[in-house]
Scaffold this active site. Structure first.
Site, PDB file in Angstrom:
ATOM      1  N   ARG A 125      14.298  16.639  17.996  1.00  0.00           N
ATOM      2  CA  ARG A 125      15.555  17.301  18.308  1.00  0.00           C
ATOM      3  C   ARG A 125      15.305  18.777  18.607  1.00  0.00           C
ATOM      4  O   ARG A 125      14.377  19.390  18.092  1.00  0.00           O
ATOM      5  CB  ARG A 125      16.550  17.188  17.148  1.00  0.00           C
ATOM      6  CG  ARG A 125      17.156  15.795  16.967  1.00  0.00           C
ATOM      7  CD  ARG A 125      17.993  15.409  18.164  1.00  0.00           C
ATOM      8  NE  ARG A 125      18.670  14.133  18.015  1.00  0.00           N
ATOM      9  CZ  ARG A 125      18.159  12.960  18.348  1.00  0.00           C
ATOM     10  NH1 ARG A 125      16.924  12.887  18.821  1.00  0.00           N
ATOM     11  NH2 ARG A 125      18.852  11.850  18.204  1.00  0.00           N
ATOM     12  N   CYS A 156      25.897  17.292  24.652  1.00  0.00           N
ATOM     13  CA  CYS A 156      25.274  17.826  25.866  1.00  0.00           C
ATOM     14  C   CYS A 156      26.088  17.349  27.054  1.00  0.00           C
ATOM     15  O   CYS A 156      26.062  16.186  27.411  1.00  0.00           O
ATOM     16  CB  CYS A 156      23.834  17.333  25.984  1.00  0.00           C
ATOM     17  SG  CYS A 156      23.025  17.804  27.518  1.00  0.00           S
ATOM     18  N   GLU A 180      22.167  22.274  17.378  1.00  0.00           N
ATOM     19  CA  GLU A 180      21.235  21.139  17.421  1.00  0.00           C
ATOM     20  C   GLU A 180      21.630  20.227  18.558  1.00  0.00           C
ATOM     21  O   GLU A 180      22.820  20.021  18.823  1.00  0.00           O
ATOM     22  CB  GLU A 180      21.268  20.395  16.084  1.00  0.00           C
ATOM     23  CG  GLU A 180      20.237  19.278  15.963  1.00  0.00           C
ATOM     24  CD  GLU A 180      20.832  17.885  16.185  1.00  0.00           C
ATOM     25  OE1 GLU A 180      20.126  16.902  15.915  1.00  0.00           O
ATOM     26  OE2 GLU A 180      21.982  17.784  16.654  1.00  0.00           O
ATOM     27  N   ARG A 232      12.040  11.650  15.181  1.00  0.00           N
ATOM     28  CA  ARG A 232      13.344  11.934  15.792  1.00  0.00           C
ATOM     29  C   ARG A 232      13.302  13.374  16.321  1.00  0.00           C
ATOM     30  O   ARG A 232      13.708  14.323  15.644  1.00  0.00           O
ATOM     31  CB  ARG A 232      14.446  11.764  14.747  1.00  0.00           C
ATOM     32  CG  ARG A 232      15.855  12.029  15.236  1.00  0.00           C
ATOM     33  CD  ARG A 232      16.844  11.915  14.065  1.00  0.00           C
ATOM     34  NE  ARG A 232      18.186  12.270  14.454  1.00  0.00           N
ATOM     35  CZ  ARG A 232      19.048  11.461  15.068  1.00  0.00           C
ATOM     36  NH1 ARG A 232      18.665  10.224  15.361  1.00  0.00           N
ATOM     37  NH2 ARG A 232      20.258  11.868  15.372  1.00  0.00           N
TER      38      ARG A 232
END
Length: 420
Positions: free
Chosen positions: A155, A70, A109, A153
């Protein structure tokens, strides 16, 4: 089904797609050690920097997978069109590969916060770029603990399909997480387990002493405990302490009640918590709330806390903070999962592991009841990477696992997508 695996890392997408009968025809990974490891596991030597990859040299494929970084996207793109909005980022290279080969499917992802990055502008630019290429696009936030894996987690998964998604449905959650147990992925007396250092053990014992200060009938604080706020009196209801006159600050107290009576501001600031030293936006609303809660906590228990306070000051600042995420549970740190984070010492129930991050050796989850760190193989199970034979040496393995795509979640997403 032929697929390419970009930003491949340990090969989470590779395992997920191969499990559905896919054939990897190209992989790309900038880290040399991870490229070597990928070849050892899959027999494919990945290309290096994606910015140096010629899209024409990438083999034809049906599916493109990428757990891409990102990065901030160019604000100039807001005026110059979608292509310039992604130029200069690695996502531009994904776009060029998609443009040249037009695979039917694409799966991306990223961290859960991706959809909010830059007030949603980054996500919008990525989505627009894919739509300009003819893809119907959807995204969802998914976590392994919803699918039987004891790790929370969250995502962001973004999927695209040429010609429309044709009634695609995201995988339905199978578990809530409360019924899971980290114990299910642990080995018994693993030979490669690393024990806790004397400093770590002493720090946790010191926080255990703090917990035992509170009467059993009284709830433990649910807010983050910042011990440096105990005895502190510096003002915090403004944007920055640089706005406050020195004469006024000198009459206040800093971390642990330390004097602020210094001639120069830089000397004074050094005796404040690190989070109180910013020139701008030092005290957003949430931070003011935490500071008030901690100062009130001290005032309500000062006699007990004063007998303990010198002990915690022996540790680094990140270990002077505690997050107790076990409300109503037994008040024994050593019965829980533990992780040392920049935000403090985090204690949580053993139903799920702390989220694996791109870990340094000190951030590896701790099995409290065994007084040891989790092993590489155990962390791999949290990423559903049981089938991997090879991992990078030393701490590089933990960092790679923290960056990895969870195989089970990715497999379920691909399975649902490929039905179309």
């Amino acid at each position: 089904m032929r697929f390419v695996d970009l930003f491949a890392g340990l090969g989470g997408f590779h395992l997920a797609a191969k499990g559905l009968g896919g054939q990897c025809v190209f992989a790309c990974e900038i880290d040399e050690k991870l490229r070597t490891n990928y070849e050892a596991n899959f027999g494919i030597n990945p290309a290096g920097d994606i910015k140096k990859v010629n899209p024409k040299e990438v083999p034809h494929h049906d599916l493109l997978c990428a757990g891409f970084p990102c990065q901030p996207f160019s604000k100039a793109g807001d005026q110059m069109g979608w292509k310039d909005a992604v130029r200069g980022t690695v996502f531009f290279n994904i776009v060029e590969i998609l443009r040249h080969h037009q695979p039917k499917f694409v799966v991306l992802e990223n961290v859960a916060h991706f959809v909010k990055h830059d007030k949603g502008n980054t996500y919008t630019k990525v989505k627009t770029a894919l739509e300009k290429l003819g893809y119907d696009v959807k995204h969802e936030q998914l976590s392994p603990h919803r699918f039987g894996v004891p790790q929370i987690r969250e995502r962001m998964y973004m999927i695209g399909q040429l010609g429309g998604l044709n009634g695609f449905q995201w995988p339905k959650p199978q578990t809530t997480g409360d019924e899971l147990s980290v114990r299910d992925i642990l080995d018994e007396n693993p030979s490669d387990a690393i024990g806790l250092s004397e400093q770590v053990t002493n720090c946790l014992n010191t926080w255990q002493e703090f917990i035992e200060l509170f009467p059993k009938k009284e709830e433990l604080p649910s807010f983050p405990i910042w011990s440096m706020e105990f005895k502190a009196t510096y003002p915090y209801k403004q944007d920055s302490l640089y706005e406050v006159e020195l004469e006024k600050l000198r009459k206040k107290r800093g971390s642990f009640g330390k004097t602020l009576n210094y001639r120069f501001r830089e000397n004074l600031m050094a005796h404040l918590p690190s989070y109180a030293r910013y020139r701008e936006n030092s005290f957003p609303d949430w931070k003011q709330i935490f500071i008030k809660h901690n100062r009130d906590l001290y005032e309500n228990h000062k006699k007990k806390i004063d007998r303990w306070l010198d002990k915690i000051q022996k540790f680094p600042p990140s270990l002077q903070k505690l997050e107790w995420n076990c409300k109503g549970g037994e008040r024994n740190i050593w019965n829980y999962m533990i992780q040392f984070r920049a935000s403090g010492v985090r204690i949580k129930r053993p139903t799920t592991s702390p989220s694996l991050v791109a870990m340094t050796t000190t951030q590896v989850p701790i099995i409290g009841w065994e007084k040891r760190y989790m092993t590489v193989r155990e962390c791999a199970r949290l990423q559903s990477m049981d089938k991997l034979k090879h991992f990078p040496a030393g701490s590089a393995a933990m960092a790679a696992l923290g960056n990895a795509v969870n195989v089970k979640v990715a497999n379920l997403v691909l399975k649902s997508l490929l039905k179309g």
